[in-house]
Design a protein around this motif. Structure first.
Motif, PDB file in Angstrom:
ATOM      1  N   LYS A 151      -3.033 116.834 -18.339  1.00  0.00           N
ATOM      2  CA  LYS A 151      -2.636 117.454 -17.074  1.00  0.00           C
ATOM      3  C   LYS A 151      -3.245 118.850 -16.937  1.00  0.00           C
ATOM      4  O   LYS A 151      -3.651 119.260 -15.844  1.00  0.00           O
ATOM      5  N   VAL A 152      -3.295 119.578 -18.049  1.00  0.00           N
ATOM      6  CA  VAL A 152      -3.903 120.910 -18.018  1.00  0.00           C
ATOM      7  C   VAL A 152      -5.397 120.800 -17.719  1.00  0.00           C
ATOM      8  O   VAL A 152      -5.943 121.537 -16.893  1.00  0.00           O
ATOM      9  N   VAL A 153      -6.056 119.871 -18.396  1.00  0.00           N
ATOM     10  CA  VAL A 153      -7.492 119.664 -18.175  1.00  0.00           C
ATOM     11  C   VAL A 153      -7.759 119.331 -16.718  1.00  0.00           C
ATOM     12  O   VAL A 153      -8.686 119.865 -16.093  1.00  0.00           O
ATOM     13  N   TRP A 154      -6.931 118.464 -16.162  1.00  0.00           N
ATOM     14  CA  TRP A 154      -7.117 118.037 -14.768  1.00  0.00           C
ATOM     15  C   TRP A 154      -6.855 119.186 -13.802  1.00  0.00           C
ATOM     16  O   TRP A 154      -7.635 119.430 -12.882  1.00  0.00           O
ATOM     17  N   SER A 155      -5.754 119.912 -14.009  1.00  0.00           N
ATOM     18  CA  SER A 155      -5.384 120.977 -13.074  1.00  0.00           C
ATOM     19  C   SER A 155      -6.362 122.143 -13.125  1.00  0.00           C
ATOM     20  O   SER A 155      -6.525 122.862 -12.139  1.00  0.00           O
ATOM     21  N   ARG A 156      -7.016 122.335 -14.258  1.00  0.00           N
ATOM     22  CA  ARG A 156      -7.953 123.449 -14.405  1.00  0.00           C
ATOM     23  C   ARG A 156      -9.410 123.010 -14.287  1.00  0.00           C
ATOM     24  O   ARG A 156     -10.325 123.781 -14.556  1.00  0.00           O
ATOM     25  N   ALA A 157      -9.608 121.754 -13.890  1.00  0.00           N
ATOM     26  CA  ALA A 157     -10.950 121.225 -13.595  1.00  0.00           C
ATOM     27  C   ALA A 157     -11.898 121.310 -14.783  1.00  0.00           C
ATOM     28  O   ALA A 157     -13.102 121.479 -14.616  1.00  0.00           O
ATOM     29  N   HIS A 158     -11.370 121.157 -15.987  1.00  0.00           N
ATOM     30  CA  HIS A 158     -12.248 121.177 -17.151  1.00  0.00           C
ATOM     31  C   HIS A 158     -13.119 119.922 -17.216  1.00  0.00           C
ATOM     32  O   HIS A 158     -14.157 119.932 -17.884  1.00  0.00           O
ATOM     33  N   ALA A 190       8.905 120.263 -28.383  1.00  0.00           N
ATOM     34  CA  ALA A 190       9.358 118.965 -27.869  1.00  0.00           C
ATOM     35  C   ALA A 190       8.206 117.998 -27.626  1.00  0.00           C
ATOM     36  O   ALA A 190       8.424 116.813 -27.402  1.00  0.00           O
ATOM     37  N   GLN A 191       6.984 118.508 -27.668  1.00  0.00           N
ATOM     38  CA  GLN A 191       5.822 117.675 -27.374  1.00  0.00           C
ATOM     39  C   GLN A 191       5.168 117.235 -28.675  1.00  0.00           C
ATOM     40  O   GLN A 191       4.856 118.058 -29.527  1.00  0.00           O
ATOM     41  N   ALA A 192       4.955 115.949 -28.796  1.00  0.00           N
ATOM     42  CA  ALA A 192       4.333 115.424 -30.007  1.00  0.00           C
ATOM     43  C   ALA A 192       3.601 114.135 -29.680  1.00  0.00           C
ATOM     44  O   ALA A 192       3.890 113.459 -28.693  1.00  0.00           O
ATOM     45  N   GLY A 193       2.641 113.794 -30.547  1.00  0.00           N
ATOM     46  CA  GLY A 193       1.938 112.527 -30.417  1.00  0.00           C
ATOM     47  C   GLY A 193       1.223 112.371 -29.094  1.00  0.00           C
ATOM     48  O   GLY A 193       0.644 113.305 -28.546  1.00  0.00           O
ATOM     49  N   LEU A 194       1.288 111.140 -28.562  1.00  0.00           N
ATOM     50  CA  LEU A 194       0.584 110.837 -27.324  1.00  0.00           C
ATOM     51  C   LEU A 194       1.158 111.595 -26.134  1.00  0.00           C
ATOM     52  O   LEU A 194       0.443 111.875 -25.169  1.00  0.00           O
ATOM     53  N   ALA A 195       2.461 111.942 -26.189  1.00  0.00           N
ATOM     54  CA  ALA A 195       3.058 112.719 -25.099  1.00  0.00           C
ATOM     55  C   ALA A 195       2.386 114.077 -24.986  1.00  0.00           C
ATOM     56  O   ALA A 195       2.160 114.586 -23.887  1.00  0.00           O
ATOM     57  N   ARG A 196       2.059 114.658 -26.119  1.00  0.00           N
ATOM     58  CA  ARG A 196       1.358 115.942 -26.128  1.00  0.00           C
ATOM     59  C   ARG A 196      -0.020 115.801 -25.487  1.00  0.00           C
ATOM     60  O   ARG A 196      -0.445 116.640 -24.691  1.00  0.00           O
ATOM     61  N   PRO A 213       1.897 122.656 -17.590  1.00  0.00           N
ATOM     62  CA  PRO A 213       2.641 121.616 -18.273  1.00  0.00           C
ATOM     63  C   PRO A 213       2.972 121.960 -19.718  1.00  0.00           C
ATOM     64  O   PRO A 213       3.805 121.315 -20.330  1.00  0.00           O
ATOM     65  N   ILE A 214       2.288 122.948 -20.325  1.00  0.00           N
ATOM     66  CA  ILE A 214       2.547 123.306 -21.711  1.00  0.00           C
ATOM     67  C   ILE A 214       3.081 124.729 -21.751  1.00  0.00           C
ATOM     68  O   ILE A 214       2.451 125.663 -21.281  1.00  0.00           O
ATOM     69  N   SER A 215       4.281 124.910 -22.305  1.00  0.00           N
ATOM     70  CA  SER A 215       4.871 126.237 -22.361  1.00  0.00           C
ATOM     71  C   SER A 215       4.124 127.099 -23.367  1.00  0.00           C
ATOM     72  O   SER A 215       3.538 126.613 -24.326  1.00  0.00           O
ATOM     73  N   ALA A 216       4.162 128.402 -23.147  1.00  0.00           N
ATOM     74  CA  ALA A 216       3.312 129.302 -23.924  1.00  0.00           C
ATOM     75  C   ALA A 216       3.969 129.731 -25.222  1.00  0.00           C
ATOM     76  O   ALA A 216       5.125 130.110 -25.253  1.00  0.00           O
TER      77      ALA A 216
END
Length: 232
Positions: A101-108, A89-95, A6-9
């Motif tokens: 989503k990253v935390v969830w997908s990577r099971a952190h 393009a990502q800022a604030g609560l949207a970020r 979900p976050i571009s590199a």
């Protein structure tokens, strides 16, 4: 970084993560995200204020529970958010939503539970060493001698194994946890029947039930190699 994240590199930033771990929002500030830095600091201050209020009203135990349940996960989350690559393009609560989503997908979240198990293993060991006369209640009895020592030793031992397995997302740790949870539930229920209502006993049962339900809900995260979950 894994394709489709979900976050571009751009680049990871370990220093920002470290600074945010020391002072929430500081890592975001050095990455020139003032809005996120301010939001992070305010949320952290609010959570700490809630913990202080809970401690003042209900006691230190409830405050510690709140810290472990909400404050520490948030602290780790915002530090990880500062570490991750940033898309303009990502800022604030949207970020924060993208980071979630990253935390969830990577099971952190599961790895965080593993870290909690390792922490409780350390605290259990400290309690055993600092209070050698302490006896653990097992099915309405308090074993003494060799059996009492083994009964006390099982807690830090199993917590260490489960914590390590959760951190590595190993399937055997899920099975070990379920066996441990079943024993804990039966033991607490038996003690409840023998000794009646107790606040600590009741909180333990409710927490164990909620914790186990969450682990079962996330059971597909185990084993990371099999399901292809990236590490960071």
């Amino acid at each position: 970084m894994a394709t489709g994240s979900p976050i571009s590199a751009h680049s990871h930033h370990p220093l920002a993560a470290l600074l945010s771990a020391l002072l929430p929002g500081l890592g975001h500030a050095i990455r020139r995200r003032p809005e996120q830095a301010a939001t992070t600091f305010v949320i952290t201050a609010a959570l700490l204020g809630c913990a202080w209020g809970i401690g003042s009203l209900t006691g230190r135990g409830a405050a510690i529970f709140f810290l472990m349940l909400l404050v520490l996960p948030w602290w780790a989350f915002q530090s990880y958010d500062a570490f991750l690559p940033h898309a303009p393009a990502q800022a604030g609560l949207a970020r924060f939503g993208c980071t979630l989503k990253v935390v969830w997908s990577r099971a952190h979240d599961v790895r965080y539970l593993g870290a909690l198990f390792l922490l409780t293993a350390f605290t259990d060991l400290y309690i055993i060493i600092a209070n050698p006369d302490y006896a653990l209640t097992i099915f309405c009895t308090k074993p003494a001698g060799l059996w009492g020592g083994l009964a006390k030793a099982q807690s830090p031992t199993l917590h260490t194994l489960i914590g390590y397995g959760f951190m590595r997302l190993r399937r055997w740790s899920l099975l070990l946890y379920l066996a441990y949870a079943a024993f804990g539930f039966l033991n607490a229920t038996a003690n409840y029947a023998c000794f009646g209502y107790g606040r600590v006993r009741t909180v333990f049962l409710l927490t164990l039930a909620a914790f186990t339900a969450y682990v079962l809900w996330r059971r597909q995260c185990f084993d990371a190699i099999e399901v292809g979950i990236p590490r960071l």
